[in-house]
Scaffold this motif. Structure first.
Motif, PDB file in Angstrom:
ATOM      1  N   MET A   6       0.833  -1.202   0.000  1.00  0.00           N
ATOM      2  CA  MET A   6       0.000   0.000   0.000  1.00  0.00           C
ATOM      3  C   MET A   6       0.868   1.252   0.000  1.00  0.00           C
ATOM      4  O   MET A   6       0.558   2.235  -0.686  1.00  0.00           O
ATOM      5  CB  MET A   6      -0.919  -0.006   1.224  1.00  0.00           C
ATOM      6  CG  MET A   6      -1.967  -1.107   1.241  1.00  0.00           C
ATOM      7  SD  MET A   6      -3.455  -0.702   0.305  1.00  0.00           S
ATOM      8  CE  MET A   6      -4.291   0.382   1.477  1.00  0.00           C
ATOM      9  N   GLU A   7       1.949   1.245   0.752  1.00  0.00           N
ATOM     10  CA  GLU A   7       2.842   2.398   0.790  1.00  0.00           C
ATOM     11  C   GLU A   7       3.445   2.680  -0.577  1.00  0.00           C
ATOM     12  O   GLU A   7       3.774   3.819  -0.895  1.00  0.00           O
ATOM     13  CB  GLU A   7       3.953   2.164   1.813  1.00  0.00           C
ATOM     14  CG  GLU A   7       3.480   2.218   3.264  1.00  0.00           C
ATOM     15  CD  GLU A   7       4.590   1.875   4.243  1.00  0.00           C
ATOM     16  OE1 GLU A   7       5.712   1.557   3.762  1.00  0.00           O
ATOM     17  OE2 GLU A   7       4.351   1.922   5.460  1.00  0.00           O
ATOM     18  N   GLN A   8       3.569   1.644  -1.402  1.00  0.00           N
ATOM     19  CA  GLN A   8       4.114   1.790  -2.752  1.00  0.00           C
ATOM     20  C   GLN A   8       3.010   2.022  -3.789  1.00  0.00           C
ATOM     21  O   GLN A   8       3.274   1.978  -4.990  1.00  0.00           O
ATOM     22  CB  GLN A   8       4.916   0.542  -3.127  1.00  0.00           C
ATOM     23  CG  GLN A   8       6.111   0.292  -2.231  1.00  0.00           C
ATOM     24  CD  GLN A   8       6.817  -1.020  -2.557  1.00  0.00           C
ATOM     25  OE1 GLN A   8       6.513  -1.672  -3.554  1.00  0.00           O
ATOM     26  NE2 GLN A   8       7.751  -1.410  -1.704  1.00  0.00           N
ATOM     27  N   SER A   9       1.779   2.253  -3.301  1.00  0.00           N
ATOM     28  CA  SER A   9       0.611   2.457  -4.172  1.00  0.00           C
ATOM     29  C   SER A   9       0.292   1.237  -5.016  1.00  0.00           C
ATOM     30  O   SER A   9      -0.356   1.355  -6.051  1.00  0.00           O
ATOM     31  CB  SER A   9       0.809   3.695  -5.078  1.00  0.00           C
ATOM     32  OG  SER A   9       0.978   4.858  -4.303  1.00  0.00           O
ATOM     33  N   ARG A  10       0.693   0.068  -4.569  1.00  0.00           N
ATOM     34  CA  ARG A  10       0.384  -1.180  -5.279  1.00  0.00           C
ATOM     35  C   ARG A  10      -0.868  -1.784  -4.637  1.00  0.00           C
ATOM     36  O   ARG A  10      -0.855  -2.858  -4.045  1.00  0.00           O
ATOM     37  CB  ARG A  10       1.586  -2.121  -5.224  1.00  0.00           C
ATOM     38  CG  ARG A  10       2.783  -1.587  -5.992  1.00  0.00           C
ATOM     39  CD  ARG A  10       4.100  -2.199  -5.577  1.00  0.00           C
ATOM     40  NE  ARG A  10       4.177  -3.621  -5.852  1.00  0.00           N
ATOM     41  CZ  ARG A  10       5.241  -4.374  -5.540  1.00  0.00           C
ATOM     42  NH1 ARG A  10       6.298  -3.811  -4.958  1.00  0.00           N
ATOM     43  NH2 ARG A  10       5.257  -5.651  -5.807  1.00  0.00           N
ATOM     44  N   TYR A  11      -1.977  -1.047  -4.769  1.00  0.00           N
ATOM     45  CA  TYR A  11      -3.185  -1.381  -4.037  1.00  0.00           C
ATOM     46  C   TYR A  11      -3.817  -2.683  -4.520  1.00  0.00           C
ATOM     47  O   TYR A  11      -4.350  -3.452  -3.723  1.00  0.00           O
ATOM     48  CB  TYR A  11      -4.194  -0.235  -4.171  1.00  0.00           C
ATOM     49  CG  TYR A  11      -3.665   1.088  -3.679  1.00  0.00           C
ATOM     50  CD1 TYR A  11      -3.351   1.280  -2.338  1.00  0.00           C
ATOM     51  CD2 TYR A  11      -3.467   2.155  -4.556  1.00  0.00           C
ATOM     52  CE1 TYR A  11      -2.860   2.489  -1.876  1.00  0.00           C
ATOM     53  CE2 TYR A  11      -2.981   3.367  -4.106  1.00  0.00           C
ATOM     54  CZ  TYR A  11      -2.679   3.532  -2.769  1.00  0.00           C
ATOM     55  OH  TYR A  11      -2.188   4.737  -2.326  1.00  0.00           O
ATOM     56  N   ASN A  12      -3.813  -2.910  -5.808  1.00  0.00           N
ATOM     57  CA  ASN A  12      -4.425  -4.126  -6.335  1.00  0.00           C
ATOM     58  C   ASN A  12      -3.705  -5.359  -5.808  1.00  0.00           C
ATOM     59  O   ASN A  12      -4.332  -6.355  -5.415  1.00  0.00           O
ATOM     60  CB  ASN A  12      -4.400  -4.097  -7.868  1.00  0.00           C
ATOM     61  CG  ASN A  12      -5.239  -5.197  -8.472  1.00  0.00           C
ATOM     62  OD1 ASN A  12      -6.409  -5.336  -8.155  1.00  0.00           O
ATOM     63  ND2 ASN A  12      -4.633  -5.976  -9.350  1.00  0.00           N
ATOM     64  N   GLN A  13      -2.386  -5.315  -5.793  1.00  0.00           N
ATOM     65  CA  GLN A  13      -1.613  -6.443  -5.276  1.00  0.00           C
ATOM     66  C   GLN A  13      -1.845  -6.609  -3.775  1.00  0.00           C
ATOM     67  O   GLN A  13      -1.933  -7.732  -3.274  1.00  0.00           O
ATOM     68  CB  GLN A  13      -0.131  -6.235  -5.574  1.00  0.00           C
ATOM     69  CG  GLN A  13       0.731  -7.466  -5.350  1.00  0.00           C
ATOM     70  CD  GLN A  13       2.168  -7.245  -5.788  1.00  0.00           C
ATOM     71  OE1 GLN A  13       2.501  -6.210  -6.366  1.00  0.00           O
ATOM     72  NE2 GLN A  13       3.024  -8.221  -5.523  1.00  0.00           N
ATOM     73  N   ALA A  14      -1.957  -5.491  -3.052  1.00  0.00           N
ATOM     74  CA  ALA A  14      -2.238  -5.571  -1.620  1.00  0.00           C
ATOM     75  C   ALA A  14      -3.595  -6.225  -1.370  1.00  0.00           C
ATOM     76  O   ALA A  14      -3.743  -7.046  -0.448  1.00  0.00           O
ATOM     77  CB  ALA A  14      -2.215  -4.174  -1.002  1.00  0.00           C
ATOM     78  N   ALA A  15      -4.581  -5.898  -2.185  1.00  0.00           N
ATOM     79  CA  ALA A  15      -5.904  -6.513  -2.035  1.00  0.00           C
ATOM     80  C   ALA A  15      -5.835  -8.014  -2.284  1.00  0.00           C
ATOM     81  O   ALA A  15      -6.484  -8.804  -1.590  1.00  0.00           O
ATOM     82  CB  ALA A  15      -6.896  -5.853  -2.982  1.00  0.00           C
ATOM     83  N   ASP A  16      -5.056  -8.420  -3.274  1.00  0.00           N
ATOM     84  CA  ASP A  16      -4.896  -9.854  -3.532  1.00  0.00           C
ATOM     85  C   ASP A  16      -4.277 -10.573  -2.343  1.00  0.00           C
ATOM     86  O   ASP A  16      -4.689 -11.669  -1.962  1.00  0.00           O
ATOM     87  CB  ASP A  16      -4.023 -10.064  -4.777  1.00  0.00           C
ATOM     88  CG  ASP A  16      -4.723  -9.662  -6.066  1.00  0.00           C
ATOM     89  OD1 ASP A  16      -5.959  -9.530  -6.046  1.00  0.00           O
ATOM     90  OD2 ASP A  16      -4.028  -9.470  -7.080  1.00  0.00           O
ATOM     91  N   VAL A  17      -3.269  -9.949  -1.732  1.00  0.00           N
ATOM     92  CA  VAL A  17      -2.611 -10.552  -0.570  1.00  0.00           C
ATOM     93  C   VAL A  17      -3.596 -10.681   0.594  1.00  0.00           C
ATOM     94  O   VAL A  17      -3.672 -11.717   1.263  1.00  0.00           O
ATOM     95  CB  VAL A  17      -1.379  -9.712  -0.162  1.00  0.00           C
ATOM     96  CG1 VAL A  17      -0.862 -10.143   1.208  1.00  0.00           C
ATOM     97  CG2 VAL A  17      -0.276  -9.836  -1.215  1.00  0.00           C
ATOM     98  N   LEU A  18      -4.369  -9.623   0.822  1.00  0.00           N
ATOM     99  CA  LEU A  18      -5.287  -9.614   1.956  1.00  0.00           C
ATOM    100  C   LEU A  18      -6.482 -10.532   1.747  1.00  0.00           C
ATOM    101  O   LEU A  18      -7.068 -11.019   2.717  1.00  0.00           O
ATOM    102  CB  LEU A  18      -5.775  -8.185   2.214  1.00  0.00           C
ATOM    103  CG  LEU A  18      -4.721  -7.239   2.780  1.00  0.00           C
ATOM    104  CD1 LEU A  18      -5.215  -5.793   2.703  1.00  0.00           C
ATOM    105  CD2 LEU A  18      -4.389  -7.601   4.226  1.00  0.00           C
ATOM    106  N   ALA A  19      -6.875 -10.762   0.473  1.00  0.00           N
ATOM    107  CA  ALA A  19      -8.052 -11.590   0.210  1.00  0.00           C
ATOM    108  C   ALA A  19      -7.900 -12.979   0.817  1.00  0.00           C
ATOM    109  O   ALA A  19      -8.825 -13.507   1.446  1.00  0.00           O
ATOM    110  CB  ALA A  19      -8.301 -11.688  -1.295  1.00  0.00           C
TER     111      ALA A  19
END
Length: 509
Positions: free
Chosen positions: A341-354
């Motif tokens: 998220m800090e790197q603005s890689r929100y889509n990848q962060a959502a995948d990790v959290l899913a």
């Protein structure tokens, strides 16, 4: 930039830019590593100096746009920063823009106007399903290639508004859009949704059929006033041979209130499709009929899929995210998502959290916090369709566990309503925000900054919905309270006063 400037040791630019606008400029170039033509779009900073907030938004928007995969959208290849200016590297499109085609040939044949608008609807359908609104659709951003296919340009700078932008969208002084194609809600409140793109499509379709814009004016101010207050002239008044159904569709697209326009790009596509016929060669524009067209060959076969079934509006696929690998400590997963998220890689962060959400279950404070982080990642990635139901369920579960008046519950309610606003569901968003306002007043007090900001958001949405008298009352009351609490030069006072000044200008009803 001088001739033969090389960006990132790879992209060799041509001598001069091919286009300049208020928010960016486009250069053609050559990717020396892969030996192919490309187009590079650079951000233009309004004050001429780097703007961290604009850069942040550009990075976020470019990542959202890069996920938009459709034959009618130029592919995004790369992104970077050169001399402090962010840029996108995109597929170079060789064709003619609708603005140039209309300037050369005047009004287009009805079949071609319908076909170009229908192809544009196909692009808008996939974009709107991904919560991405173009915000500057116009003839200059529609490119007709020599095989008859249409590319919709400038999605690389389309705005996927986030929570901060939503509450401050009119305070930056930046006008996003082109006045001759801007919907009333963009002009009045700086807010856009899918229906704003449909309004711009109506302006564009009118221009393709009539050879002239819906409204003309010598200044941007004049054009904006006409977009807000003046009824458009029917297409058949200017061109009687246009079918009545097309005339009715254009007028429906140009309705002043978003909720009075067609329900979506899918609906408009189906209304255009019967008229996308008799697509004869356009001299000097298209390849001759005998020339092979791989794109048309491919489309011909696709057109036969379910060919015995009448066409229906496509249903956007449900949002699915791959589960994170099994195992691993939840704290490590959250830390990894936070880093992304800090790197603005929100889509990848959502995948990790899913995957972590699936393993954590629904109960317990840790699980609830994890789900809220997941919803926030979805929101920041621009997936408002996916984020809204997660926030809504969180409201129910947090309320059951901690009561209805906690900050977390109120925050999730605000974000659910914001998702609805950004998806164009203005009536629903207003209802949710007005209910929230009463509860926030009871919890935080009438003069709390959160309550004041919520009142501003409600006023903006009322403007966007065409409720101008109601919005004026909302914003006038808000301005009175802001002046009581702050000095005259406070940013909130100045921006609210500017909004009201715009509403009360001569010619505005």
């Amino acid at each position: 930039m001088s001739a033969r400037t090389v960006i990132n040791g790879r992209y060799e630019l041509e001598a001069l830019p091919v286009a300049k606008g208020g928010m960016g400029e486009v250069w053609f170039g050559h990717d020396t590593r892969l030996d192919r033509q490309v187009a590079l779009k650079f951000v233009r900073f309004p004050e001429g100096t780097p703007d961290e907030e604009l850069t942040r938004r550009f990075v976020r928007e470019s990542r959202i746009a890069a996920r938009l995969e459709h034959p009618g959208v130029p592919a995004v290849y790369d992104a970077g920063v050169h001399d402090g200016r962010p840029y996108l590297v995109m597929q170079r499109i060789n064709g003619i823009s609708m603005s140039d085609l209309i300037a050369e040939q005047g009004p287009l044949p009805v079949g071609w106007a319908a076909a170009i608008a229908a192809q544009t609807c196909a692009v808008l359908s996939v974009a709107h399903a991904a919560s991405l609104v173009h915000r500057d659709l116009k003839p200059g951003n529609l490119m007709l290639e020599r095989d008859g296919s249409v590319k919709v340009l400038d999605f690389g700078l389309a705005m996927a508004v986030d929570l901060t932008d939503f509450s401050k969208i009119t305070s930056t002084g930046q006008v996003i859009g082109t006045p001759a194609y801007m919907a009333p809600e963009q002009i009045l409140a700086g807010l856009s949704g899918p229906s704003s793109d449909l309004y711009a499509l109506g302006c564009t379709l009118h221009e393709m059929l009539c050879g002239q814009p819906v409204f003309a004016g010598s200044t941007s101010y004049t054009l904006m006033n006409k977009q807000v207050d003046e009824r458009p002239v029917a297409v058949r008044t200017l061109r009687p041979e246009v079918p009545p159904q097309i005339d009715e569709l254009v007028l429906a697209l140009l309705e002043k209130k978003p909720e009075d326009r067609p329900g979506g790009a899918d609906e408009v596509f189906l209304r255009l499709l019967p008229f996308a016929v008799d697509l004869r060669p356009l001299p000097g524009i298209l390849n001759p009929p005998a020339a092979p067209s791989p794109a048309r060959m491919y489309a011909t076969v696709l057109g036969r899929v379910f060919a015995t079934t009448p066409p229906t509006a496509p249903t956007p696929p449900a949002t699915e995210r791959p589960a994170a690998p099994a195992g691993g400590d939840l704290a490590e997963v959250r830390a990894e998502a936070g880093r992304l998220m800090e790197q603005s890689r929100y889509n990848q962060a959502a995948d990790v959290l899913a995957g972590a959400v699936a393993r954590a279950g629904d109960a317990g404070d840790d699980a609830l916090r994890l789900r809220q982080e997941y919803a926030d990642a979805l929101f920041q990635s621009g997936d408002y369709h996916g984020a809204a139901p997660v926030y809504r369920q969180l409201v129910d579960d947090l309320t059951a566990r901690h009561g209805p008046d906690t900050a977390a519950v109120l925050t999730c309610r605000l974000r659910d309503a914001t998702c609805q606003a950004l998806l164009g569901n203005t009536t629903q968003a207003l209802r949710q925000l007005q209910d929230l306002l009463e509860d926030e007043r009871a919890v935080f007090g009438a003069d709390d900054a959160r309550v004041l900001d919520l009142r501003r958001q409600i006023g903006l949405l009322q403007l966007g919905a065409g409720q101008r008298q109601t919005a004026e009352r909302t914003l006038t009351s808000l301005l009175d309270d802001l002046r009581r609490l702050h000095s005259a030069d406070h940013p909130a006072v100045a921006s609210t006063a500017d909004l009201l000044t715009g509403l009360r200008l001569p010619g505005r009803r």
